[in-house]
Design a protein around this motif. Structure first.
Motif, short mmCIF file in Angstrom:
data_model
loop_
_atom_site.label_atom_id
_atom_site.label_comp_id
_atom_site.label_asym_id
_atom_site.label_seq_id
_atom_site.Cartn_x
_atom_site.Cartn_y
_atom_site.Cartn_z
N SER A 436 17.16 -6.80 9.43
CA SER A 436 17.87 -5.54 9.21
C SER A 436 17.35 -4.78 8.01
N VAL A 437 16.57 -5.42 7.11
CA VAL A 437 16.01 -4.71 5.96
C VAL A 437 14.49 -4.71 5.99
N SER A 438 13.88 -5.17 7.07
CA SER A 438 12.42 -5.17 7.15
C SER A 438 11.89 -3.74 7.20
N ILE A 439 10.65 -3.59 6.78
CA ILE A 439 10.02 -2.27 6.67
C ILE A 439 8.87 -2.21 7.66
N ASN A 440 8.84 -1.18 8.50
CA ASN A 440 7.74 -0.98 9.44
C ASN A 440 6.83 0.10 8.88
N SER A 441 5.65 -0.32 8.43
CA SER A 441 4.71 0.62 7.82
C SER A 441 3.39 0.56 8.58
N GLY A 443 2.91 0.33 11.66
CA GLY A 443 2.97 -0.65 12.74
C GLY A 443 3.06 -2.08 12.28
N GLU A 444 2.98 -2.33 10.96
CA GLU A 444 3.09 -3.67 10.41
C GLU A 444 4.52 -3.92 9.93
N LYS A 445 5.05 -5.09 10.23
CA LYS A 445 6.38 -5.46 9.75
C LYS A 445 6.25 -6.12 8.38
N ASP A 471 7.80 8.01 5.32
CA ASP A 471 6.45 8.42 4.97
C ASP A 471 5.83 9.09 6.19
N GLU A 472 5.31 10.30 6.02
CA GLU A 472 4.79 11.08 7.15
C GLU A 472 3.63 10.38 7.85
N LYS A 473 2.79 9.70 7.08
CA LYS A 473 1.61 9.08 7.65
C LYS A 473 1.91 7.70 8.23
N TRP A 474 2.64 6.87 7.47
CA TRP A 474 2.82 5.48 7.83
C TRP A 474 4.18 5.15 8.43
N GLY A 505 -2.75 -6.58 1.25
CA GLY A 505 -2.79 -5.23 0.71
C GLY A 505 -1.79 -4.27 1.33
N TYR A 506 -1.53 -4.41 2.64
CA TYR A 506 -0.61 -3.45 3.28
C TYR A 506 0.84 -3.66 2.85
N LYS A 507 1.13 -4.78 2.18
CA LYS A 507 2.50 -5.07 1.76
C LYS A 507 2.81 -4.60 0.34
N ILE A 508 1.81 -4.25 -0.44
CA ILE A 508 2.06 -3.98 -1.85
C ILE A 508 2.86 -2.69 -2.03
N PRO A 509 3.65 -2.57 -3.10
CA PRO A 509 4.46 -1.36 -3.33
C PRO A 509 3.59 -0.13 -3.52
N ARG A 510 4.05 0.99 -2.98
CA ARG A 510 3.37 2.27 -3.13
C ARG A 510 4.07 3.16 -4.15
N GLU A 511 5.26 2.77 -4.56
CA GLU A 511 6.00 3.46 -5.61
C GLU A 511 6.75 2.39 -6.41
#
Length: 539
Positions: A436-441, A443-445, A471-474, A505-511
């Protein structure tokens, strides 16, 4: 004798009446004293026409009266309801209504908040107030109530209650980490086998009679401390299951790290139960500040459950207490325990949002769509589930009940509360995180728990919560909401560089957004709704 909680408690009293049972702050109760006072309260409740399946709310910090109330409700086949003492008025109103409370047992310090609900709770018939030393303006209180202690006066201490059943209901409300709390309804028999020692931990075999549980305490008398609040199911079941075995149980009204170590020394505590980093980190940091270390020679086991126990914190405990058995366990209100692992030096790193554990009997991973069993080493991500000793339903919520308590493709009924997991080739299960709190960025969970553990390994990050924002792109972007250990606040580049050594790398924080304190509920669980609001406000 049936596997009824109250029946088993009374059987324990018959064996261990003179032993110390419960210690909280400056109050102590032997098994006999707890039995007598619980009987008095139970008789008072019966005089109010409270009985079979009536709901009794218990609202307060940890105290001996909380446990007495729990025992009394069970004795008259009522259902006690755990109330979150952090709730504001609107949340309380929801809780009281959703739980259909007829009686409320409340500490005086919370009475003004209950008073705000006057006239909005037609089902609530009686209020008993536990004195806690709080001074309030009685003239401002417009609701009728009775004094807890006065209610016990002249009541019988006799055990003369009607026969009970192992099919009687027990209910525990969830913490509401990702939504409003839900009442999880169990039959006594199933919850005793899931949480009350009905299954032998070594053999995973169920006992045949309650007497077998009681007999475990004949030749031993352990001192057990549970740090979480009683509104958390783990501490309730510490007070219940340990009573079955005649143990001494130590609780605290409020979490106070320094006081924990002093209690371990004073009461010669053998085992301590905590809830993840929110308790483990301040405890070990408090211990390190002692110039003269408290005597912890009685301790041999530390168990964490219910929240992330980060590798860096585990390492500190292994360094300070090399002879302790340190256990990281997993479970949920909806399933009881599902797995555990012994923490070993050099093997604390996690490959998911939680530990890799040895599953408890009946625990599996199910494909979310097909409800087929995932197999060891197949690489599939599914949801952890358990069959056998599981709950009946969510109280008054058939839709969520149908989604959680399911029949799998093999025809067995399972509880599947929502944690994603994978089965390793050796049969152990890696916990990935709550769906319920997972992030789809892109296409990656991404599971927040895994990112949080990586970020908290940074020396200057004290606590954090990870959420996704649009996020508009991801689709979604990973955002870290954190509190720093001191005045130094690592910038985003430093956080990312650090996290790249821990996670993909795809999991690291962007903010990253800093706050003075990351709020958690009294059991140490994160507030993802709050973190999302913080992340969105900063945009």
């Amino acid at each position: 004798m049936s596997f009824n909680i109250a029946d088993t408690l009374e059987l324990a009293v018959d064996h261990y009446r003179e032993r110390d049972y419960l210690i909280c702050d400056n109050k102590r109760r032997t098994y006999g004293q707890m039995e007598d006072r619980a009987n008095q309260l139970a008789h008072h409740l019966q005089s109010l026409n409270i009985g079979f399946q009536d709901h009794i709310g218990i609202y307060g910090l940890n105290c001996v009266e909380w446990v007495e109330s729990m025992w009394a409700a069970l004795k008259i086949r009522s259902i006690y309801v755990n109330i979150n003492y952090r709730f504001v008025a609107d949340e309380l109103a929801y809780m009281f209504d959703n739980a259909d409370l007829k009686v409320l047992i409340v500490q005086r310090q919370f009475l003004p908040l209950v008073n705000q609900l006057k006239g909005t709770l037609p089902k609530l018939e009686h209020i008993l107030v536990i004195e806690d030393g709080t001074e309030i303006n009685d003239e401002a209180i417009k609701i009728n109530y009775s004094e807890y202690e006065t209610s016990l006066v002249n009541q019988s201490i006799e055990r003369d209650f009607e026969p009970r059943s192992e099919n009687d209901h027990y209910m525990c409300y969830t913490g509401g980490t990702t939504g409003m709390p839900k009442g999880v309804v169990w039959e006594h028999r199933n919850v005793m086998f899931a949480l009350g020692g009905g299954v032998n931990q070594m053999t995973q075999e169920p006992v045949d009679t309650p007497q077998e549980i009681i007999d475990r305490g004949i030749d031993k008398y352990d001192a057990v401390m549970s740090i979480a609040p009683l509104m958390h199911g783990a501490t309730q079941w510490c007070c219940l299951s340990r009573a079955f075995e005649g143990n001494k149980v130590i609780i605290m009204s409020k979490f106070e790290p320094k006081g924990i170590w002093q209690l371990i020394e004073k009461e010669k505590v053998n085992s301590t139960f905590i809830v993840g980093d929110a308790m483990a980190r301040p405890m070990i940091e408090s211990y390190n500040l002692f110039k003269m270390k408290p005597d912890t020679s009685s301790m041999f086991i530390l168990v964490s459950s219910g929240a992330i126990f980060s590798p860096t914190i585990k390492d500190q405990y292994l360094e300070a207490f090399p002879n302790w058995i340190i256990v990281d366990s997993i479970g949920a209100t909806e399933v009881g325990g599902t797995g555990m692992t012994i923490v070993e030096k050099g093997k604390t790193e996690m490959s998911g949002g939680g530990p890799t554990v040895t599953p408890i009997s009946g625990t599996v991973v199910l494909d979310e769509k097909t409800l087929q069993l995932c197999k060891a080493g197949d690489g599939k991500i599914g949801k952890i589930a358990r069959t056998g000793f599981i709950p009946v339903e969510y109280y008054k919520d058939p839709e969520k009940s149908a989604a959680t308590f399911i029949t799998a493709a093999n025809g067995l009924r399972y509880s599947m509360p929502g944690d994603f997991a994978q089965i390793q080739t050796d049969g152990r299960i890696t916990i990935l995180g709550r769906g319920s709190v997972s992030i789809n960025s892109g296409g990656e969970k991404i599971f927040p728990e895994e990112v949080e553990a990586a970020a908290k390994a940074h020396a200057d990050i004290f606590d954090c919560v990870v959420v996704g924002v649009p996020d508009e792109k991801w689709g979604s972007r990973v955002v870290l909401v954190a509190s720093a250990r001191g005045s130094e606040q690592p910038d985003l580049n430093e956080i990312q560089k650090h996290c790249r050594t821990k996670i993909a790398g795809y999991k690291i924080p962007r903010e990253v957004h800093y706050v003075d304190r990351v709020p958690r509920n009294p059991a140490g669980k994160p507030n993802y709704k709050w973190a999302k609001e913080v992340a969105m406000l900063e945009r």
